[in-house]
Each structure stands twice: as C-alpha cells, then as structure tokens.
Design an enzyme around this catalytic site. Structure first.
Site, short mmCIF file in Angstrom:
data_model
loop_
_atom_site.label_atom_id
_atom_site.label_comp_id
_atom_site.label_asym_id
_atom_site.label_seq_id
_atom_site.Cartn_x
_atom_site.Cartn_y
_atom_site.Cartn_z
N ASP A 103 46.16 42.76 38.41
CA ASP A 103 46.21 43.24 39.79
C ASP A 103 47.54 42.83 40.43
O ASP A 103 48.18 41.89 39.99
CB ASP A 103 45.07 42.62 40.62
CG ASP A 103 43.71 43.01 40.09
OD1 ASP A 103 43.61 44.05 39.41
OD2 ASP A 103 42.75 42.26 40.36
N1 URA Z 1 40.39 40.37 36.52
C1 URA Z 1 40.71 40.65 37.82
O1 URA Z 1 39.85 40.66 38.69
N2 URA Z 1 42.00 40.92 38.08
C2 URA Z 1 42.98 40.88 37.17
O2 URA Z 1 44.14 41.12 37.51
C3 URA Z 1 42.64 40.58 35.85
C4 URA Z 1 41.34 40.33 35.55
#
Ligand code: URA
Length: 251
Positions: A103
């Site tokens: 993310d």
């Molecule tokens: N899980 C998440 O919630 N976000 C990420 O970036 C990676 C794994």
C-alpha cells in the site's frame, strides 16, 4: 545482433525511440557515438551507453527497495509518485515492475524485477511464499486475536484467510510481527480489523527467508544477488530470528 533490437530487449525504449536517440547522438558503443540504430553490435563484449548511462548486459535484473511511505507500487501514475520514480536514472528504463503491491503507506521490503517468470512465481496465489510484516496497532494485540489469525480469520466481508501467525514483539503488545502466505488486497490491515484492532503503521520485513537489510535507508535500493534470490523462495519459518531482530521493550 542489431543495436535497436538489443536495446529494445534490454531497456523500455521502443525501436522508434532508439532511432531518435541514435540520430541525436545519445547512444555510444564502446565510447563511439552510434549514429545508426540498425548497426550490428556484439552483445557479449560491446559496452553500450544511452545518455552516458550504461546498458546492463545481464538479461534479468532484480532490485530490492526499502520502500518509503507515500509512494505507490506501480510503474506509472498520472497523479501519485511511484516506486519507479525513486530509482536511480540507470534503472529507470529497465522494464522493472514491483513484485506484488505494498500500500502507499506501507514501508519496507519491495522487490522490483524485469524477470517475468520470477514475478509470476512470487505473486502466484499457488506458491504460498511467506511474507512477514511488522505492524504498530491502535489497541493491544490479544491472545484471542492471535488464535483467530492462527485458525484462518474471516474478514469483515466474509473472505476466509489461510491460517497465519502473529506474535507481539513489544512488552505493551502494541507491536506485532505477522506472517501471511497469500496476498489479498490490504490483507494485514483487514485481518487486524477483523480482530477489532487497527493497523497504524505497516512495514514488510521479510519474504521467504530473505530479511530486509537493517542498514538500507528508506528509499534506497540494492541489486539482489543470486544468493539473495534463493532465500526469497525458501519457506522455512524464520519467525524466531525476526522476533529477536525486531523485538522492542517498551518502558
Ligand atoms: N497487507 C496490507 O494490508 N497492506 C500491505 O501493503 C501489505 C499487506
């Protein structure tokens, strides 16, 4: 081999771009300006530069990045800054793609590769390569939450996750390490939300048996060696080493 054919395989320039670059004297072969894009080169021995930056000879390249907050895991975007924007110039046009997605606000270990097979193997839902994250939580991590996660937690939208492992690493239980072996959208955040908690910050710390180097500054990259890449595909549980490495005492 023809120069334009070689460069279109090794870089993200099209044959047309290469023609234009050659005409504007931006390409050198062994320090001599290459005026014709269709000239023959020896791909083994000739040293080629574009805009004074060397074109790598190896077919595949994989980088490891310590992804900072605020960049999206994409190759291009009209609005957001991407992880490709962080690469030094010589790596910007090498057809590198992020391996899976972190993310925008997730930091830590991100691989970038131009090896399509590796990209597939590491992102395939069938492979179950373990991925380890360190998360700071809004609430204490409880034994009940650990049990729910261990049994395969059901997300708020009804999606069932595979059994996973999570352990508190700070004495106040606000920091955890969690290992998942699948890659659902926002998975860690949604798993913690399903336990009634909230992830305040998230960082990926290992893939397979490969742990992010502790001395790599945020936003920096390193080239992955063959030895590093072997570790990525190994699936032995490294939870204990990670807990020891990242364990925090709160006062
Ligand atoms: N899980 C998440 O919630 N976000 C990420 O970036 C990676 C794994």
């Amino acid at each position: 081999m023809r120069l334009d054919k070689y460069l279109s395989k090794r870089t993200s320039f099209s044959r047309n771009d290469i023609k234009k670059l050659a005409a504007s004297k931006k390409i050198c072969v062994n320090n001599i300006i290459a005026l014709k894009a269709d000239m023959n080169i020896n791909e083994e021995t000739d040293n080629i530069t574009i805009n004074n930056l060397p074109v790598r000879k190896e077919e595949f390249l994989t980088l490891l990045m310590n992804k900072p907050d605020g960049y999206i895991s994409a190759t291009e975007d009209k609005i957001e800054k991407t992880v490709i924007d962080l690469l030094p110039k010589e790596f910007q046009r090498q057809n590198l793609s992020p391996v899976g997605r972190l993310d925008k606000d997730t930091t830590g270990l991100l691989l970038l590769t131009n090896d399509g097979n590796m990209l597939h193997d590491l992102t395939s839902p069938k492979k179950h390569i373990p991925k380890y994250y360190k998360a700071s939580l809004a609430e204490k991590f409880t034994p009940k939450a650990a049990e729910l996660i261990a049994n395969g937690i059901t997300l708020k939208d009804g999606t069932k996750c595979r059994p996973a492992k999570a352990v508190a690493i700070s004495d106040d239980a606000f920091e955890i390490i969690i290992c998942i072996n699948e890659g659902k959208y926002h998975q860690v955040k949604r798993m913690l939300a399903a336990t009634g908690n909230h992830v305040e910050s998230l960082s990926r710390i290992a893939i397979g048996e490969f742990i992010i180097p502790q001395d790599l500054p945020a936003g920096s990259i390193r080239i992955m060696t063959d030895k590093d890449l072997c570790k990525v595909f190994k699936t032995q549980d490294i939870f204990l080493s990670l807990v020891n490495l990242f364990r925090k005492c709160s006062s």
